[in-house]
Structures are given as structure tokens and as C-alpha cells.
Design a protein around this motif. Structure first.
Motif, PDB file in Angstrom:
ATOM      1  N   LEU A   2       2.375   1.614  59.903  1.00  0.00           N
ATOM      2  CA  LEU A   2       3.235   1.461  61.082  1.00  0.00           C
ATOM      3  C   LEU A   2       2.973   2.568  62.094  1.00  0.00           C
ATOM      4  CD1 LEU A   2       6.561   0.492  59.281  1.00  0.00           C
ATOM      5  CD2 LEU A   2       5.071  -1.023  60.602  1.00  0.00           C
ATOM      6  N   GLU A   3       2.719   3.775  61.602  1.00  0.00           N
ATOM      7  CA  GLU A   3       2.387   4.885  62.505  1.00  0.00           C
ATOM      8  C   GLU A   3       1.074   4.610  63.238  1.00  0.00           C
ATOM      9  OE1 GLU A   3       4.425   8.469  59.818  1.00  0.00           O
ATOM     10  OE2 GLU A   3       2.245   8.198  59.854  1.00  0.00           O
ATOM     11  N   LEU A   4       0.070   4.148  62.496  1.00  0.00           N
ATOM     12  CA  LEU A   4      -1.237   3.884  63.106  1.00  0.00           C
ATOM     13  C   LEU A   4      -1.158   2.764  64.148  1.00  0.00           C
ATOM     14  CD1 LEU A   4      -3.471   4.145  59.915  1.00  0.00           C
ATOM     15  CD2 LEU A   4      -3.498   5.700  61.873  1.00  0.00           C
ATOM     16  N   VAL A  13      -2.682  -5.189  67.925  1.00  0.00           N
ATOM     17  CA  VAL A  13      -3.305  -4.287  66.957  1.00  0.00           C
ATOM     18  C   VAL A  13      -3.066  -4.826  65.549  1.00  0.00           C
ATOM     19  CG1 VAL A  13      -1.240  -2.815  66.830  1.00  0.00           C
ATOM     20  CG2 VAL A  13      -3.472  -1.887  66.151  1.00  0.00           C
ATOM     21  N   ALA A  14      -4.064  -4.635  64.689  1.00  0.00           N
ATOM     22  CA  ALA A  14      -3.937  -5.024  63.281  1.00  0.00           C
ATOM     23  C   ALA A  14      -4.222  -3.813  62.394  1.00  0.00           C
ATOM     24  CB  ALA A  14      -4.911  -6.146  62.943  1.00  0.00           C
ATOM     25  N   VAL A  15      -3.494  -3.723  61.293  1.00  0.00           N
ATOM     26  CA  VAL A  15      -3.756  -2.700  60.276  1.00  0.00           C
ATOM     27  C   VAL A  15      -3.789  -3.393  58.919  1.00  0.00           C
ATOM     28  CG1 VAL A  15      -3.072  -0.519  59.249  1.00  0.00           C
ATOM     29  CG2 VAL A  15      -2.525  -0.972  61.654  1.00  0.00           C
ATOM     30  N   VAL A  33      -9.322   4.508  58.189  1.00  0.00           N
ATOM     31  CA  VAL A  33      -8.688   5.809  58.004  1.00  0.00           C
ATOM     32  C   VAL A  33      -8.241   5.960  56.548  1.00  0.00           C
ATOM     33  CG1 VAL A  33      -6.802   7.292  58.764  1.00  0.00           C
ATOM     34  CG2 VAL A  33      -7.847   5.671  60.377  1.00  0.00           C
ATOM     35  N   PRO A  34      -8.658   7.026  55.844  1.00  0.00           N
ATOM     36  CA  PRO A  34      -8.157   7.238  54.488  1.00  0.00           C
ATOM     37  C   PRO A  34      -6.747   7.826  54.504  1.00  0.00           C
ATOM     38  CG  PRO A  34      -9.665   8.999  55.080  1.00  0.00           C
ATOM     39  CD  PRO A  34      -9.655   8.039  56.241  1.00  0.00           C
ATOM     40  N   LEU A  70      -7.087   2.425  55.466  1.00  0.00           N
ATOM     41  CA  LEU A  70      -6.362   1.578  56.414  1.00  0.00           C
ATOM     42  C   LEU A  70      -7.288   1.266  57.565  1.00  0.00           C
ATOM     43  CD1 LEU A  70      -4.092   3.831  55.206  1.00  0.00           C
ATOM     44  CD2 LEU A  70      -2.635   2.163  56.325  1.00  0.00           C
ATOM     45  N   GLY A  71      -7.656   0.000  57.682  1.00  0.00           N
ATOM     46  CA  GLY A  71      -8.515  -0.438  58.774  1.00  0.00           C
ATOM     47  C   GLY A  71      -7.665  -0.826  59.974  1.00  0.00           C
ATOM     48  N   VAL A  72      -7.957  -0.215  61.111  1.00  0.00           N
ATOM     49  CA  VAL A  72      -7.201  -0.438  62.348  1.00  0.00           C
ATOM     50  C   VAL A  72      -8.122  -1.092  63.354  1.00  0.00           C
ATOM     51  CG1 VAL A  72      -5.762   0.625  64.127  1.00  0.00           C
ATOM     52  CG2 VAL A  72      -5.919   1.672  61.845  1.00  0.00           C
TER      53      VAL A  72
END
Length: 272
Positions: A35-37, A143-145, A203-204, A267-269
Motif C-alpha cells: 500500500l505504501e509503494l 498502479v499495480a503491486v 523491490v525486496p 514486490l513488483g510495482v
């Protein structure tokens, strides 16, 4: 039946109640980071959110604080029942849950501002289709995560879990690295870009867990864990009880109470 048994609905139906009560606590920090990303809290207008392979609401529930509406979807009816129960308990009026296939979303094109899949899309039999569907239902500017576990070498939690299982059944082997899965950040980025996403980053994120003793750790390892429920079904209750006792003995010997265990996910953004 998919090649990966965890891509089928049956094991998730079996563990839904325990998953909601136990395993969700491991997953929640990754949902908060997702959610932050995605920057949901920073948006001037509350977004419309879709949560694919939502499970019992690991991400849907905290997302509701920032969203105009959250549409949660999972292929397991019992998981959706757990989510709906949590929604009622929290008094949330902006979360809707349904059973459905993440590879064929029942939503219109360009319907959502943000989309997520926490440790779900990684199991899809057709991952490219899952990414493509996620891209399709996002609005331009959306945006997708998506999250996936990193390789075993980056997780002391998973290492001790598999070793404990191996102590109970010598036929169980620690999974080998799979460079074609989303545990490979290059594959992760490539598949998101192939679906149309831009400005992709992988992002790890690492979470630390501490247990009072081996029994507390064993409880976490044996509640709500789909592979163990498949094992229980295969070997029967008596043999499973023997295996759990073997795991207890291993953990008593090898886990020092209060010592931290870590697990890492990617986490792929991506943006549309």
C-alpha cells in the motif's frame, strides 16, 4: 489439475479458517508495504482498488482505509467467506468480495486506480494472463503491486520450515531455486513489462519474526499452511501426528527461543 498443487483451489479451501487466524499475521506487513509503494494514502481522491487472489483480506482490509471502494476476488469460496466475516466485524461498507478467477477478471476495462495481488498471482497457471488482466482493469495512470516470495536462501524462516519437514519425512526435499519463477527479479520485471506496465521496479522487503519457543514456532508452521494440509490428506491423521512430533523435536533442538527468523518477498510495482 495444475502442475503446481497450490495453483488449485482445494488446498486453500482446506486452510481458509486457520489461514485467516494465523498465517495472515505473517503476510500483513507485506500488504502494508504494498500500500505504501502504491501511494494510496497520498492520493487527493480516494481510489478504486482491486485485490486479486485476496485470500481472507490481508490487503483488502487495510486498503479500505484509503479507498473509495475495494473489490476483492479469490477463487476459494471459504477464503471469501473469511473475508466477508472480517468485513462485517470491522463495519466496512466499501469492501465487496466475490469468488472468481484472477486470469479472467469479471470487471470492465479501466475500472480501477490501483490493483494488487499478494502472494496469489505467483501461483497462477498462466501468469502472463494474470498480469495482462491486472493491466486491463487499471485506468491510465493506475498502479499495480504484486508480491512473490524471494528464493529460499533469503529466508531463514523458510529454511528452518523445510528442514523441520524433512526431519519428519526424509522424502521431502528442500525446493531448488526456480529461476523461471517470480523469485527471480529479472523474470518478475520482464513479465510485468510484457503485460504493458511501465516504470516497473521490483523491490525486496524483509520481515522479522520472533517466537518464544519451539512450540510457538511449530504452531505457526502447522496452522493454515496449504502444503501441510495436502500432506495430512495424503498420509492420514495418525501419520501426520507422528510427523508433527518429529518436527517438534527438530525445532526444539535447532531453534533458540527468542531468536529472529526472517522472510523476504519481492514486490513488483508497475504503472499504466
Amino acid at each position: 489439475m495444475p502442475d503446481n498443487p497450490l495453483a488449485a483451489v482445494d488446498p486453500w479451501d482446506l486452510v481458509a479458517e486457520d489461514y485467516a487466524g494465523s498465517t495472515i499475521s505473517v503476510m500483513r506487513p507485506f500488504a502494508v508495504r504494498a500500500l505504501e509503494l502504491a501511494g494510496l494514502a497520498d492520493r487527493p481522491v480516494p481510489p478504486r482498488v482491486v485485490d486479486i487472489a485476496a485470500g481472507p483480506g490481508t490487503l483488502s482490509l487495510p486498503a479500505a482505509e484509503f479507498a473509495e471502494r475495494v473489490e476483492a476476488l479469490d477463487f476459494s469460496g471459504p477464503m471469501i467467506a473469511q473475508l466477508e466475516s472480517a468485513v462485517r466485524a470491522a463495519g466496512l461498507g466499501n469492501v465487496a468480495a466475490r469468488v472468481g478467477d484472477g486470469q479472467a477478471l469479471p470487471f470492465a476495462d479501466a475500472e480501477f486506480d490501483a490493483g494488487f495481488s499478494m502472494f496469489g498471482l505467483m501461483f497462477f497457471p498462466d501468469r502472463p494472463r494474470g498480469f495482462a488482466e491486472l493491466f486491463r482493469v487499471l485506468r491510465p495512470g493506475g498502479v499495480a503491486v504484486v508480491s512473490s516470495w524471494a528464493s529460499l536462501e533469503r529466508s531463514t524462516w523458510m529454511q528452518i520450515s523445510w528442514r523441520a519437514l524433512g526431519s519428519a519425512d526424509p522424502d521431502i526435499r528442500t525446493p531448488a531455486p526456480n529461476p523461471e519463477s517470480l523469485e527471480n527479479p529479472e523474470v518478475f520485471e520482464r513479465e510485468m513489462r510484457a503485460a504493458g506496465f511501465e516504470q516497473v521496479s521490483v523491490v525486496p522487503h524483509t520481515v522479522e519474526m520472533v517466537f518464544a519457543d519451539a512450540d510457538e514456532l511449530l504452531a505457526r508452521l502447522t496452522r493454515g499452511i496449504a502444503p501441510l494440509e495436502l500432506m495430512r490428506r495424503a498420509v492420514g491423521e495418525r501419520a501426520m501426528a507422528d510427523r508433527i512430533e518429529a518436527m517438534r523435536s527438530y525445532l526444539t533442538e535447532h531453534y533458540r527461543p527468542g531468536s529472529p527468523l526472517t522472510t523476504t518477498a519481492y514486490l513488483g510495482v508497475g504503472h499504466k
